[in-house]
Design a protein around this motif. Sequence first.
Motif, mmCIF file in Angstrom:
data_model
loop_
_atom_site.group_PDB
_atom_site.id
_atom_site.type_symbol
_atom_site.label_atom_id
_atom_site.label_comp_id
_atom_site.label_asym_id
_atom_site.label_seq_id
_atom_site.Cartn_x
_atom_site.Cartn_y
_atom_site.Cartn_z
ATOM 1 N N ARG A 83 0.853 -1.190 0.000
ATOM 2 C CA ARG A 83 0.000 0.000 0.000
ATOM 3 C C ARG A 83 0.887 1.237 0.000
ATOM 4 N NH1 ARG A 83 -3.512 -3.403 2.063
ATOM 5 N NH2 ARG A 83 -2.009 -3.964 3.662
ATOM 6 N N VAL A 84 0.417 2.294 -0.671
ATOM 7 C CA VAL A 84 1.173 3.554 -0.713
ATOM 8 C C VAL A 84 0.312 4.684 -0.157
ATOM 9 C CG1 VAL A 84 2.269 5.286 -2.198
ATOM 10 C CG2 VAL A 84 2.585 2.858 -2.698
ATOM 11 N N PHE A 85 0.879 5.383 0.815
ATOM 12 C CA PHE A 85 0.300 6.626 1.319
ATOM 13 C C PHE A 85 1.218 7.761 0.870
ATOM 14 C CE2 PHE A 85 -0.838 3.200 4.207
ATOM 15 C CZ PHE A 85 -2.219 3.322 4.234
ATOM 16 N N VAL A 86 0.654 8.954 0.723
ATOM 17 C CA VAL A 86 1.464 10.087 0.291
ATOM 18 C C VAL A 86 1.132 11.265 1.186
ATOM 19 C CG1 VAL A 86 -0.248 10.791 -1.460
ATOM 20 C CG2 VAL A 86 2.138 11.514 -1.700
ATOM 21 N N ALA A 87 2.159 12.027 1.578
ATOM 22 C CA ALA A 87 1.943 13.204 2.418
ATOM 23 C C ALA A 87 2.916 14.294 1.998
ATOM 24 C CB ALA A 87 2.138 12.862 3.897
ATOM 25 N N VAL A 110 -3.951 10.140 2.074
ATOM 26 C CA VAL A 110 -3.177 11.364 1.819
ATOM 27 C C VAL A 110 -3.011 12.154 3.120
ATOM 28 C CG1 VAL A 110 -2.990 13.441 0.385
ATOM 29 C CG2 VAL A 110 -4.307 11.473 -0.448
ATOM 30 N N GLY A 111 -1.780 12.604 3.374
ATOM 31 C CA GLY A 111 -1.510 13.540 4.461
ATOM 32 C C GLY A 111 -1.348 14.934 3.871
ATOM 33 N N VAL A 112 -2.244 15.843 4.241
ATOM 34 C CA VAL A 112 -2.267 17.198 3.675
ATOM 35 C C VAL A 112 -1.777 18.153 4.763
ATOM 36 C CG1 VAL A 112 -3.733 18.934 2.545
ATOM 37 C CG2 VAL A 112 -4.259 16.493 2.275
ATOM 38 N N TYR A 113 -0.492 18.497 4.741
ATOM 39 C CA TYR A 113 0.127 19.285 5.809
ATOM 40 C C TYR A 113 0.336 20.731 5.343
ATOM 41 C CZ TYR A 113 1.701 14.561 7.330
ATOM 42 O OH TYR A 113 1.786 13.241 7.688
ATOM 43 N N GLY A 114 -0.364 21.664 5.965
ATOM 44 C CA GLY A 114 -0.159 23.082 5.639
ATOM 45 C C GLY A 114 -0.385 23.402 4.169
ATOM 46 N N ALA A 115 -1.437 22.837 3.579
ATOM 47 C CA ALA A 115 -1.706 23.029 2.144
ATOM 48 C C ALA A 115 -1.689 24.515 1.788
ATOM 49 C CB ALA A 115 -3.063 22.428 1.785
ATOM 50 N N ASP A 203 -11.748 14.885 -7.546
ATOM 51 C CA ASP A 203 -11.287 13.564 -8.000
ATOM 52 C C ASP A 203 -10.506 12.817 -6.917
ATOM 53 O OD1 ASP A 203 -12.359 14.143 -10.507
ATOM 54 O OD2 ASP A 203 -10.476 14.991 -11.250
ATOM 55 N N VAL A 204 -10.280 13.471 -5.775
ATOM 56 C CA VAL A 204 -9.559 12.811 -4.674
ATOM 57 C C VAL A 204 -10.564 12.001 -3.862
ATOM 58 C CG1 VAL A 204 -8.143 13.126 -2.608
ATOM 59 C CG2 VAL A 204 -7.821 14.642 -4.587
ATOM 60 N N LEU A 205 -10.471 10.677 -3.990
ATOM 61 C CA LEU A 205 -11.396 9.774 -3.304
ATOM 62 C C LEU A 205 -10.752 9.091 -2.100
ATOM 63 C CD1 LEU A 205 -12.946 8.086 -6.488
ATOM 64 C CD2 LEU A 205 -13.720 10.147 -5.278
ATOM 65 N N ALA A 206 -9.421 9.130 -2.018
ATOM 66 C CA ALA A 206 -8.709 8.499 -0.900
ATOM 67 C C ALA A 206 -8.969 9.287 0.388
ATOM 68 C CB ALA A 206 -7.213 8.462 -1.193
ATOM 69 N N PRO A 207 -8.941 8.617 1.543
ATOM 70 C CA PRO A 207 -9.070 9.333 2.819
ATOM 71 C C PRO A 207 -7.956 10.369 2.976
ATOM 72 C CG PRO A 207 -9.239 6.954 3.143
ATOM 73 C CD PRO A 207 -8.799 7.163 1.733
ATOM 74 N N CYS A 208 -8.303 11.550 3.507
ATOM 75 C CA CYS A 208 -7.338 12.640 3.677
ATOM 76 C C CYS A 208 -7.229 13.043 5.149
ATOM 77 C CB CYS A 208 -7.757 13.857 2.872
ATOM 78 S SG CYS A 208 -7.616 13.660 1.086
ATOM 79 N N PHE A 209 -5.993 13.099 5.630
ATOM 80 C CA PHE A 209 -5.698 13.637 6.960
ATOM 81 C C PHE A 209 -5.167 15.052 6.743
ATOM 82 C CE2 PHE A 209 -2.325 13.976 10.377
ATOM 83 C CZ PHE A 209 -3.212 14.353 11.368
ATOM 84 N N ILE A 210 -5.970 16.037 7.113
ATOM 85 C CA ILE A 210 -5.660 17.443 6.827
ATOM 86 C C ILE A 210 -5.165 18.099 8.116
ATOM 87 C CG2 ILE A 210 -6.596 19.632 5.984
ATOM 88 C CD1 ILE A 210 -8.869 17.926 4.651
ATOM 89 N N ALA A 211 -3.883 18.447 8.147
ATOM 90 C CA ALA A 211 -3.290 19.069 9.332
ATOM 91 C C ALA A 211 -2.808 20.469 8.967
ATOM 92 C CB ALA A 211 -2.120 18.228 9.844
ATOM 93 N N HIS A 212 -3.098 21.434 9.834
ATOM 94 C CA HIS A 212 -2.761 22.830 9.536
ATOM 95 C C HIS A 212 -2.533 23.573 10.850
ATOM 96 C CE1 HIS A 212 -2.973 25.354 5.813
ATOM 97 N NE2 HIS A 212 -2.930 26.342 6.694
ATOM 98 N N ALA A 213 -1.629 24.539 10.827
ATOM 99 C CA ALA A 213 -1.446 25.398 12.000
ATOM 100 C C ALA A 213 -2.587 26.404 12.066
ATOM 101 C CB ALA A 213 -0.108 26.129 11.921
ATOM 102 N N ALA A 214 -3.222 26.507 13.232
ATOM 103 C CA ALA A 214 -4.325 27.461 13.394
ATOM 104 C C ALA A 214 -3.829 28.885 13.147
ATOM 105 C CB ALA A 214 -4.916 27.334 14.796
ATOM 106 N N ASP A 215 -2.553 29.129 13.464
ATOM 107 C CA ASP A 215 -1.964 30.464 13.353
ATOM 108 C C ASP A 215 -0.926 30.502 12.230
ATOM 109 O OD1 ASP A 215 -1.770 33.079 14.179
ATOM 110 O OD2 ASP A 215 -0.319 32.676 15.778
ATOM 111 N N ARG A 259 -0.408 11.241 14.901
ATOM 112 C CA ARG A 259 -1.726 11.242 14.270
ATOM 113 C C ARG A 259 -1.647 10.705 12.831
ATOM 114 N NH1 ARG A 259 -5.843 14.652 16.219
ATOM 115 N NH2 ARG A 259 -6.966 13.902 14.376
ATOM 116 N N SER A 260 -0.559 11.025 12.132
ATOM 117 C CA SER A 260 -0.389 10.514 10.765
ATOM 118 C C SER A 260 -0.229 8.999 10.779
ATOM 119 C CB SER A 260 0.834 11.152 10.100
ATOM 120 O OG SER A 260 0.691 12.554 9.980
#
Length: 278
Positions: A83-87, A110-115, A203-215, A259-260
Amino acid sequence: MNHSAEFQFEGGRDGVLLIHGLTGTPTEMRMVGKGLNRAGFTVVGVQLAGHCGSEDDLLATTWEDWYASVEAAANDLRGRVDRVFVAGLSMGALLALRLAAVRPGWIDGVGVYGATFRYDGWSIGWTGRLSFLLPIFKRLGIGRQRSFIEQPPYGIRDERLRAQVSAAMFAGDSEAAGLPGNPWHALAEMVKLSRDVRRRLPDVLAPCFIAHAADDDVASVANADLVARRVRGPIEMLLLADSYHMITIDRERRTLIERSADFFGRIARDARPVRIAA
């Protein structure tokens, strides 16, 4: 000259591809990589085309070249794991989302860090907010030698770490800390990438972990909200209260790693085939 700062940590049959940001280096993903490897994952930190060298190296590439680096690394990793995950961090998060949209059969999460679709954080001046004009400047050949020089706090809330990173950056160690500025023409490519990925989010159907700094000082939480609204896979959100943009190295990196690892691990466990005893 481009040195390679790519890294690989051998682990189990679940792989994670980590993608750095614009003018950044794989080094900014290395601590996350080590943490995920300790949790059992095989990890690859890709070096994007044109990065870890000079400004001219970067300006010789386009966003399509950067994405091609990601797809090649993902294809290589697929041959070694089940399996491949991408972040990715910042622009790397956009490239990760694009990979999941374009190659849905390859990517399990998918790991979405500070998009960063828009540079709209509190440290970005009016020049950064006008970056949508840069593709026009590039097409007209305006500003090839111009850069937006990075401003304090450089995406880092931890003051001691900020001092180390900024010293390396301004000492010219682009392999360790990236370039000290964002060339206008490279940012023009980033704007074009952002437009492409924004259109592809459904088109992104894979589960996404969205992490972002509040500030976040570089890209406001509106960027994370855009992803959460538009992708069609399941999402989990993590807002970090004690970090700035560079969440992979800042004060709450351990929380991000834990968490990732938990997010990717749950997907992998749920996807395991049931072994039927003969």
